[in-house]
Design an enzyme around this catalytic site. Structure first.
Site, PDB file in Angstrom:
ATOM      1  N   ALA A   6       4.918   4.450   4.261  1.00 53.16           N
ATOM      2  CA  ALA A   6       4.809   3.627   5.472  1.00 53.16           C
ATOM      3  C   ALA A   6       5.642   4.282   6.570  1.00 53.16           C
ATOM      4  O   ALA A   6       6.641   4.955   6.307  1.00 53.16           O
ATOM      5  CB  ALA A   6       5.324   2.229   5.181  1.00 53.16           C
ATOM      6  N   ASP A  35      -4.962   0.702   1.030  1.00 56.57           N
ATOM      7  CA  ASP A  35      -5.518  -0.632   0.776  1.00 56.57           C
ATOM      8  C   ASP A  35      -6.937  -0.553   0.219  1.00 56.57           C
ATOM      9  O   ASP A  35      -7.356  -1.445  -0.532  1.00 56.57           O
ATOM     10  CB  ASP A  35      -5.488  -1.477   2.059  1.00 56.57           C
ATOM     11  CG  ASP A  35      -4.100  -2.039   2.322  1.00 56.57           C
ATOM     12  OD1 ASP A  35      -3.401  -2.363   1.346  1.00 56.57           O
ATOM     13  OD2 ASP A  35      -3.718  -2.137   3.499  1.00 56.57           O
ATOM     14  N   SER A  39       0.840  -1.210   0.000  1.00 57.50           N
ATOM     15  CA  SER A  39       0.000   0.000   0.000  1.00 57.50           C
ATOM     16  C   SER A  39       0.873   1.257   0.000  1.00 57.50           C
ATOM     17  O   SER A  39       0.376   2.350  -0.263  1.00 57.50           O
ATOM     18  CB  SER A  39      -0.957   0.003   1.198  1.00 57.50           C
ATOM     19  OG  SER A  39      -0.249   0.054   2.418  1.00 57.50           O
ATOM     20  N   HIS A  40       2.168   1.112   0.325  1.00 62.56           N
ATOM     21  CA  HIS A  40       3.050   2.280   0.337  1.00 62.56           C
ATOM     22  C   HIS A  40       4.354   2.038  -0.422  1.00 62.56           C
ATOM     23  O   HIS A  40       5.365   2.685  -0.175  1.00 62.56           O
ATOM     24  CB  HIS A  40       3.286   2.745   1.780  1.00 62.56           C
ATOM     25  CG  HIS A  40       2.024   3.311   2.361  1.00 62.56           C
ATOM     26  ND1 HIS A  40       1.019   2.504   2.851  1.00 62.56           N
ATOM     27  CD2 HIS A  40       1.567   4.578   2.436  1.00 62.56           C
ATOM     28  CE1 HIS A  40       0.008   3.260   3.238  1.00 62.56           C
ATOM     29  NE2 HIS A  40       0.307   4.515   2.999  1.00 62.56           N
TER      30      HIS A  40
HETATM   31  N1  LIG Z   1       1.720   8.090   5.807  1.00 62.58           N
HETATM   32  C1  LIG Z   1       0.500   8.019   6.267  1.00 62.58           C
HETATM   33  O1  LIG Z   1      -0.133   9.028   6.534  1.00 62.58           O
HETATM   34  C2  LIG Z   1      -0.145   6.696   6.473  1.00 62.58           C
HETATM   35  C3  LIG Z   1       0.566   5.522   6.304  1.00 62.58           C
HETATM   36  N2  LIG Z   1      -0.023   4.335   6.571  1.00 62.58           N
HETATM   37  C4  LIG Z   1       0.767   3.110   6.417  1.00 62.58           C
HETATM   38  O2  LIG Z   1      -0.013   2.060   5.916  1.00 62.58           O
HETATM   39  C5  LIG Z   1       0.606   0.835   6.245  1.00 62.58           C
HETATM   40  C6  LIG Z   1      -0.416  -0.227   6.472  1.00 62.58           C
HETATM   41  O3  LIG Z   1      -1.112   0.001   7.680  1.00 62.58           O
HETATM   42  P1  LIG Z   1      -2.170  -1.079   8.182  1.00 62.58           P
HETATM   43  O4  LIG Z   1      -3.023  -1.503   7.055  1.00 62.58           O
HETATM   44  O5  LIG Z   1      -2.809  -0.583   9.400  1.00 62.58           O
HETATM   45  O6  LIG Z   1      -1.202  -2.299   8.524  1.00 62.58           O
HETATM   46  P2  LIG Z   1      -1.590  -3.838   8.777  1.00 62.58           P
HETATM   47  O7  LIG Z   1      -2.933  -3.933   9.399  1.00 62.58           O
HETATM   48  O8  LIG Z   1      -1.333  -4.611   7.546  1.00 62.58           O
HETATM   49  O9  LIG Z   1      -0.467  -4.272   9.824  1.00 62.58           O
HETATM   50  C7  LIG Z   1      -0.336  -3.577  11.024  1.00 62.58           C
HETATM   51  C8  LIG Z   1       0.758  -4.193  11.861  1.00 62.58           C
HETATM   52  O10 LIG Z   1       0.314  -5.424  12.380  1.00 62.58           O
HETATM   53  C9  LIG Z   1       1.173  -6.485  11.951  1.00 62.58           C
HETATM   54  N3  LIG Z   1       0.308  -7.625  11.653  1.00 62.58           N
HETATM   55  C10 LIG Z   1      -0.617  -7.721  10.681  1.00 62.58           C
HETATM   56  N4  LIG Z   1      -1.252  -8.912  10.765  1.00 62.58           N
HETATM   57  C11 LIG Z   1      -0.712  -9.567  11.812  1.00 62.58           C
HETATM   58  C12 LIG Z   1      -0.933 -10.849  12.407  1.00 62.58           C
HETATM   59  N5  LIG Z   1      -1.843 -11.672  11.941  1.00 62.58           N
HETATM   60  N6  LIG Z   1      -0.174 -11.192  13.482  1.00 62.58           N
HETATM   61  C13 LIG Z   1       0.761 -10.341  13.972  1.00 62.58           C
HETATM   62  N7  LIG Z   1       1.022  -9.131  13.447  1.00 62.58           N
HETATM   63  C14 LIG Z   1       0.295  -8.737  12.390  1.00 62.58           C
HETATM   64  C15 LIG Z   1       1.902  -5.978  10.742  1.00 62.58           C
HETATM   65  O11 LIG Z   1       3.154  -6.628  10.601  1.00 62.58           O
HETATM   66  P3  LIG Z   1       3.723  -6.975   9.117  1.00 62.58           P
HETATM   67  O12 LIG Z   1       4.092  -5.659   8.523  1.00 62.58           O
HETATM   68  O13 LIG Z   1       4.864  -7.883   9.342  1.00 62.58           O
HETATM   69  O14 LIG Z   1       2.571  -7.619   8.377  1.00 62.58           O
HETATM   70  C16 LIG Z   1       2.043  -4.495  11.096  1.00 62.58           C
HETATM   71  O15 LIG Z   1       3.131  -4.232  11.925  1.00 62.58           O
HETATM   72  C17 LIG Z   1       1.529   1.146   7.421  1.00 62.58           C
HETATM   73  O16 LIG Z   1       2.857   1.016   6.981  1.00 62.58           O
HETATM   74  C18 LIG Z   1       1.231   2.595   7.762  1.00 62.58           C
HETATM   75  O17 LIG Z   1       2.329   3.342   8.218  1.00 62.58           O
HETATM   76  C19 LIG Z   1      -1.300   4.225   7.026  1.00 62.58           C
HETATM   77  C20 LIG Z   1      -2.031   5.368   7.211  1.00 62.58           C
HETATM   78  C21 LIG Z   1      -1.530   6.694   6.910  1.00 62.58           C
HETATM   79  O1  LIG Z   2      -2.852   4.643   3.325  1.00 58.74           O
HETATM   80  C1  LIG Z   2      -3.168   5.679   3.940  1.00 58.74           C
HETATM   81  O2  LIG Z   2      -4.084   5.698   4.770  1.00 58.74           O
HETATM   82  C2  LIG Z   2      -2.424   6.931   3.654  1.00 58.74           C
HETATM   83  N1  LIG Z   2      -1.241   6.844   3.151  1.00 58.74           N
HETATM   84  C3  LIG Z   2      -0.417   7.920   2.739  1.00 58.74           C
HETATM   85  C4  LIG Z   2      -0.904   9.235   3.188  1.00 58.74           C
HETATM   86  C5  LIG Z   2      -2.368   9.353   3.286  1.00 58.74           C
HETATM   87  C6  LIG Z   2      -3.034   8.218   3.976  1.00 58.74           C
END
Ligand SMILES: NC(=O)C1=CN([C@@H]2O[C@H](COP(=O)(O)OP(=O)(O)OC[C@H]3O[C@@H](n4cnc5c(N)ncnc54)[C@H](OP(=O)(O)O)[C@@H]3O)[C@@H](O)[C@H]2O)C=CC1
Ligand SMILES: O=C(O)C1=NCCCC1
Length: 341
Positions: free
Chosen positions: A129, A194, A53-54
């Protein structure tokens, strides 16, 4: 392996080849060489670790943002040494990662001398990320926590309209025998990226991720993206964490809240213009015990009760697999090559 090899419908690139391609794209769209390198490495490492996703999925968004003039790809961050444990950076309307890179040496020096140091970045665009911002500290024996706010698309628990961003929280801690313990999670039920990927693939989301424009629960990613909104993860608990992120990443840094910026005069802009906070702790100043041994013991006990997957395990598996090369489908590679021309 050679820098690039081809299989039916896909190509495999070395990490260096991918970084170089992404760097070319950033340079082609007007960033400074320093910014291009930092962002290219960040994005390529996300792709390498299967953080799709990133990863390269974000490149068209970076490019359209740069073209729109919304962000400065040549910004020079201004680092201020404000107190014994506090560093401030004005990212000058640039990307967050170069601001962190500029402040990092001072932040680490302060954390090592005072035991703890805070970095407050404002006027910054974080489109990536969050784990790449914290994991390197843990490789240096430090504990790090970071939060960043994004753009309004999440309905606070109990409210009826969106206000918060997807507001991720990332944490990293060293451990004695193995990769650092790292988690990185959006405080929304699902990351916005996502939802976009699901919409592109025509897939439904699991229940409980978002609502449509009428506030009705929906599994249709397009309905969420077109007038709908996301929900926090875990109801009131995720909502409280998201509120905390707004306070730490925006109110405390001098950055914008997720609802405060307006990119309507910059068609094509995708990056949120907000703030980021990092807290770095030197554990050798704390417990009087070896922290890395203690975190190793915690992991041992977690495995002992049947846990098979720690946060970060999947990424590290992907990273190990990517040592053979990073596979991109032909369409994605062609799109990246076109962006580099
Ligand atoms: N720049 C921005 O403004 C934003 C960035 N993001 C980015 O989006 C990305 C995705 O976020 P999100 O969808 O919430 O992430 P996920 O829900 O995929 O994962 C969240 C965390 O939980 C872990 N995890 C997932 N499934 C399991 C499991 N079954 N057992 C144990 N650990 C688990 C992942 O480890 P693993 O990675 O090893 O799967 C990760 O550390 C992140 O990198 C976040 O920083 C999100 C919002 C805004
Ligand atoms: O996946 C997200 O949520 C975001 N990623 C990058 C910045 C905006 C929100």
């Amino acid at each position: 392996m050679s820098a690039q090899s081809e299989h039916a419908g896909s190509s495999t690139l070395s990490l260096d080849a991918l970084v170089n391609l992404l760097e070319k794209i950033f340079l082609r769209h007007g960033t400074s060489p320093e910014v291009a390198r930092v962002l290219a490495e960040n994005c390529a490492c996300a792709e390498r670790d299967g953080a799709h996703s990133h990863g390269v999925f974000r490149m068209p968004g970076y490019v359209s943002t740069l073209k729109s003039g919304w962000v400065s790809g040549r910004a020079v961050p201004v680092v201020e040494d404000v107190a014994s444990g506090f560093v401030r950076v004005d990212a000058a309307n640039g990307f967050a990662q170069p601001a962190l890179a500029a402040a990092r040496p001072l932040l680490v020096a302060k954390a090592r001398s005072a035991g703890i140091a805070v970095l407050a970045i404002r006027n910054s665009h974080h489109f990536a990320a969050l784990w790449p911002d914290v994991e390197p500290f843990a490789y240096e024996g430090l504990v790090a926590l970071s939060v960043v706010n994004s753009m309004t698309c999440v309905v606070p628990h109990g409210a009826d309209r969106p206000l918060f961003g997807t507001n991720p929280i990332a944490f990293a801690a060293p451990r004695a025998d193995g990769e650092p313990i790292v988690f990185d999670l959006a405080t929304s039920a699902i990351a916005h990226g996502d939802v976009q990927i699901a919409a592109r693939k025509g897939e439904l989301l699991p229940p409980g991720m978002g609502v449509d424009s009428l506030g009705q629960p929906t599994r249709d990613p397009k309905a969420i993206l077109e007038g709908g909104a996301l929900l926090p993860f875990g109801g009131h608990k995720g909502s409280a964490l998201s509120m905390m992120v707004e306070l730490l990443a925006a109110a405390l840094t001098g950055g914008n809240f997720s609802f405060e910026f307006d990119w309507s005069n910059h068609p094509g802009a995708k990056t949120p213009w907000t703030g980021q906070l990092l807290i770095v702790i030197d554990p050798s100043k704390a417990a009087g015990q070896d922290f890395a041994q203690r975190s190793q013991e915690l992991v041992r006990q977690m495995h002992g009760v049947g846990l098979r997957r720690l946060p970060g395990d999947r990424r590290h598996r992907e990273r190990a697999r990517s040592a053979e090369g990073i596979t991109l489908d032909e369409q994605t590679l062609a799109q990246l090559q076109a962006l580099a021309q």
